[in-house]
Design an enzyme around this catalytic site. Structure first.
Site, short mmCIF file in Angstrom:
data_model
loop_
_atom_site.label_atom_id
_atom_site.label_comp_id
_atom_site.label_asym_id
_atom_site.label_seq_id
_atom_site.Cartn_x
_atom_site.Cartn_y
_atom_site.Cartn_z
N ASN A 86 -0.30 18.87 -20.09
CA ASN A 86 -0.63 17.88 -21.13
C ASN A 86 -0.68 18.49 -22.53
OD1 ASN A 86 -0.93 15.93 -19.14
ND2 ASN A 86 -3.07 16.50 -18.79
N ARG B 247 -3.22 21.91 -13.57
CA ARG B 247 -2.10 21.02 -13.94
C ARG B 247 -2.28 20.46 -15.35
NH1 ARG B 247 1.11 16.20 -10.63
NH2 ARG B 247 2.21 15.44 -12.49
N HIS C 131 8.16 8.92 -26.93
CA HIS C 131 7.18 9.81 -26.31
C HIS C 131 7.43 11.28 -26.71
CE1 HIS C 131 4.45 11.44 -23.32
NE2 HIS C 131 5.42 12.20 -22.86
N GLU D 117 9.68 18.21 -24.52
CA GLU D 117 9.04 18.63 -23.25
C GLU D 117 9.58 19.99 -22.79
OE1 GLU D 117 6.47 17.04 -22.09
OE2 GLU D 117 6.70 14.86 -22.30
N HIS E 251 -0.12 11.06 -27.21
CA HIS E 251 -0.38 9.71 -26.67
C HIS E 251 -1.07 8.84 -27.71
CE1 HIS E 251 -0.16 10.94 -22.12
NE2 HIS E 251 1.02 10.85 -22.70
N LYS F 123 7.54 23.32 -13.52
CA LYS F 123 6.71 22.16 -13.18
C LYS F 123 6.40 22.14 -11.68
CE LYS F 123 5.51 17.47 -13.90
NZ LYS F 123 5.58 16.26 -14.67
N HIS G 281 -0.11 16.42 -25.56
CA HIS G 281 -0.08 15.02 -25.13
C HIS G 281 -1.31 14.22 -25.55
CE1 HIS G 281 3.39 16.33 -22.94
NE2 HIS G 281 3.56 15.16 -22.36
N GLU H 183 -4.25 17.21 -10.64
CA GLU H 183 -4.81 17.61 -11.93
C GLU H 183 -6.32 17.79 -11.89
OE1 GLU H 183 -2.72 15.93 -15.44
OE2 GLU H 183 -4.70 15.83 -16.34
N ARG I 61 0.81 -1.24 0.00
CA ARG I 61 0.00 0.00 0.00
C ARG I 61 0.84 1.28 0.00
NH1 ARG I 61 -3.38 -3.03 3.55
NH2 ARG I 61 -5.03 -3.94 2.28
N LYS J 196 3.29 11.55 -11.00
CA LYS J 196 2.46 10.68 -11.84
C LYS J 196 3.24 9.40 -12.11
CE LYS J 196 -0.49 13.84 -14.43
NZ LYS J 196 -0.84 14.34 -15.77
P1 NAD Z 1 13.05 5.95 -21.57
O1 NAD Z 1 12.93 5.85 -20.12
O2 NAD Z 1 12.61 4.80 -22.38
O3 NAD Z 1 14.58 6.25 -21.91
C1 NAD Z 1 14.97 6.36 -23.25
C2 NAD Z 1 16.15 5.44 -23.59
O4 NAD Z 1 17.36 6.01 -23.08
C3 NAD Z 1 16.08 4.04 -23.01
O5 NAD Z 1 16.54 3.14 -23.97
C4 NAD Z 1 17.05 4.10 -21.84
O6 NAD Z 1 17.59 2.84 -21.54
C5 NAD Z 1 18.08 5.05 -22.35
N1 NAD Z 1 18.83 5.79 -21.33
C6 NAD Z 1 18.31 6.42 -20.26
N2 NAD Z 1 19.25 7.16 -19.66
C7 NAD Z 1 20.39 6.99 -20.34
C8 NAD Z 1 21.69 7.52 -20.23
N3 NAD Z 1 22.02 8.44 -19.30
N4 NAD Z 1 22.64 7.10 -21.10
C9 NAD Z 1 22.31 6.22 -22.10
N5 NAD Z 1 21.09 5.72 -22.27
C10 NAD Z 1 20.14 6.10 -21.41
O7 NAD Z 1 12.29 7.22 -22.15
P2 NAD Z 1 12.09 8.73 -21.64
O8 NAD Z 1 12.02 9.54 -22.88
O9 NAD Z 1 13.07 9.09 -20.58
O10 NAD Z 1 10.67 8.70 -20.94
C11 NAD Z 1 9.47 8.50 -21.66
C12 NAD Z 1 8.41 8.02 -20.70
O11 NAD Z 1 8.16 9.01 -19.72
C13 NAD Z 1 7.08 7.72 -21.37
O12 NAD Z 1 6.59 6.49 -20.93
C14 NAD Z 1 6.18 8.83 -20.88
O13 NAD Z 1 4.83 8.45 -20.82
C15 NAD Z 1 6.75 9.10 -19.52
N6 NAD Z 1 6.46 10.43 -18.99
C16 NAD Z 1 5.94 10.50 -17.75
C17 NAD Z 1 5.67 11.72 -17.17
C18 NAD Z 1 5.17 11.80 -15.77
O14 NAD Z 1 4.80 12.89 -15.34
N7 NAD Z 1 5.15 10.71 -15.04
C19 NAD Z 1 5.93 12.90 -17.90
C20 NAD Z 1 6.46 12.79 -19.17
C21 NAD Z 1 6.73 11.54 -19.71
N1 GLY Z 2 3.50 15.27 -17.75
C1 GLY Z 2 2.21 15.69 -17.28
C2 GLY Z 2 2.15 15.92 -15.81
O1 GLY Z 2 3.08 15.67 -15.09
O2 GLY Z 2 1.14 16.36 -15.34
#
Ligand code: NAD
Ligand code: GLY
Length: 361
Positions: free
Chosen positions: A245, A241, A265, A185, A252, A227, A248, A237, A121, A143
């Site tokens: 998006n 907030r 992404h 972003e 998405h 942010k 997005h 949100e 939990r 998130k």
């Molecule tokens: P990712 O986590 O897949 O990383 C991209 C690639 O880079 C991967 O292959 C990873 O192994 C590699 N990598 C990471 N750090 C590295 C480094 N320092 N050196 C070499 N390789 C490295 O992708 P991302 O673009 O970081 O994240 C995208 C995700 O984030 C999506 O799923 C999206 O929905 C999510 N997201 C979430 C929020 C939130 O608020 N929670 C906001 C924006 C995006």
């Molecule tokens: N990336 C959207 C949020 O954090 O609200």
């Protein structure tokens, strides 16, 4: 080290930003992990690069209990990976007082955060983002979650980290394509809340391309501050907030219809922001110069503008399953009058949406 506070009452925390600070990280981390069991969740790429360093840090000030490295990539941001993660932490006997370290990009942060939110939990976790995208966006704000085949991030929870530790030095190993995704972003923050920051990006393309430290540190700090402010005002949100998006809802859907494999992404968000601008032009909330300026900035960063070959109706269908649907109507964020200002719309005619989508295919 720069510190930015996310003010959320009892759930407040700091985003710590520095370069080459994994050494200095020990003291900061120990405030959270001292004498507790710690466990790293990371992906297969980051595991090879940085998990030994973080393991060393954790061993100094906590009872290091092990790690779980999942296959890298959005395709693995799913419930199967979560289940395997639960088994790994049960095997390492994590308890309610334990702390998970999410070491990786946004995929890792979202997965590890969801595991932390739901195991027993809810247990503490810290974010150690290693992509630009995770540093400026996903590691902040709480998130967490995973994708279903039917749609992006459909399963999830709000679960704030206990701290975020950004070491900009790790960007040296990040592949160029992934760095660009982070810039989508970054540009978003200029579009939704800060025209001056947008101008800064326009004027510093060379510094960005030359990977100048001071430029990256400024950009990451600025995005985290924006942010942090937005999240502090509306953690869950309920209203404002939602501006985070921007781009997005379209983005998405692009990711979903291309099975989370063709577009990263950030790439989908860049194209989605252009679709949102086109919608703004169609609805008369901006004139076409706003879209042209965004287009030019994305071009100079070498981000793609089109999702060629995708079916516009499939994109529309995927949007109707988005989390941002309320009472059967989809929420859209569109630019309002000028760069740095947006408004939230609930419900837009499908024909207008199709027109906006088609301009970027
Ligand atoms: P990712 O986590 O897949 O990383 C991209 C690639 O880079 C991967 O292959 C990873 O192994 C590699 N990598 C990471 N750090 C590295 C480094 N320092 N050196 C070499 N390789 C490295 O992708 P991302 O673009 O970081 O994240 C995208 C995700 O984030 C999506 O799923 C999206 O929905 C999510 N997201 C979430 C929020 C939130 O608020 N929670 C906001 C924006 C995006
Ligand atoms: N990336 C959207 C949020 O954090 O609200």
């Amino acid at each position: 080290m720069k510190k930015i506070r996310v003010n959320l009452g009892k759930r407040s925390y700091d985003i710590n930003i520095a370069s080459g600070m994994f050494e200095g990280l020990t003291e900061e981390v120990s405030k959270i992990t001292d004498k507790k069991k710690t466990f790293i969740i990371t992906d297969s790429n980051v595991n090879k690069l940085y998990s030994n360093t973080i393991e060393e840090v954790l061993r100094k000030k906590s009872v290091y209990a092990g790690k779980y490295a999942f296959h890298a990539g959005e395709k693995h941001k799913n419930l199967a990976t979560i289940e395997a993660g639960y088994h790994a932490i049960v095997k390492s006997e994590l308890d309610r007082g334990s702390v998970i370290a999410a070491l990786g990009g946004g995929v890792c942060g979202d997965l590890a955060g969801f595991i932390a939110a739901t195991y027993m939990r809810g247990i503490k976790f810290v974010q150690i983002p290693t992509t630009l995208l995770a540093m400026v966006d996903s590691s902040v704000g709480g998130k967490t979650g995973v994708d279903l085949n039917e749609g992006k991030n459909l399963i999830g929870a709000f679960w704030q980290p206990a701290a975020v530790f950004v070491d900009t030095k790790v960007l040296e190993t990040l592949p160029g394509r992934e760095l660009l995704c982070g810039f989508a972003e970054v540009v978003k923050y200029g579009m939704i809340s800060d025209e001056k920051f947008f101008e800064y990006l326009e004027n510093n393309i060379d510094g960005i391309k030359q990977k100048k430290c001071e430029v990256y540190e400024y950009i990451i700090g600025k995005c985290c501050s924006i942010k942090a402010d937005i999240v502090s005002q509306d953690e869950r949100e309920n209203s404002s907030r939602a501006i985070l998006n921007f781009g997005h809802t379209f983005g998405h859907a692009i990711e979903t219809v291309s099975s989370y494999s063709k577009y990263r992404h950030g790439e989908a968000v860049a194209i989605g922001m252009l679709m949102a601008c086109e919608l703004g032009v169609i609805l008369g909330s901006i004139d076409s110069t706003v879209k042209r300026r965004l287009q030019k900035l994305l071009q100079s960063l070498s981000l793609q503008e089109k999702a060629e070959g995708l079916n516009p109706k499939s994109i529309l269908d995927a949007m109707s399953r988005d989390k941002k649907v309320k009472n059967g109507k989809i929420n859209f964020i569109i630019p309002d009058t000028k760069i740095g200002q947006v408004k939230i719309l609930n419900g837009v005619d499908n024909n207008l949406l199709l027109r906006a989508i088609e301009t970027q295919l």
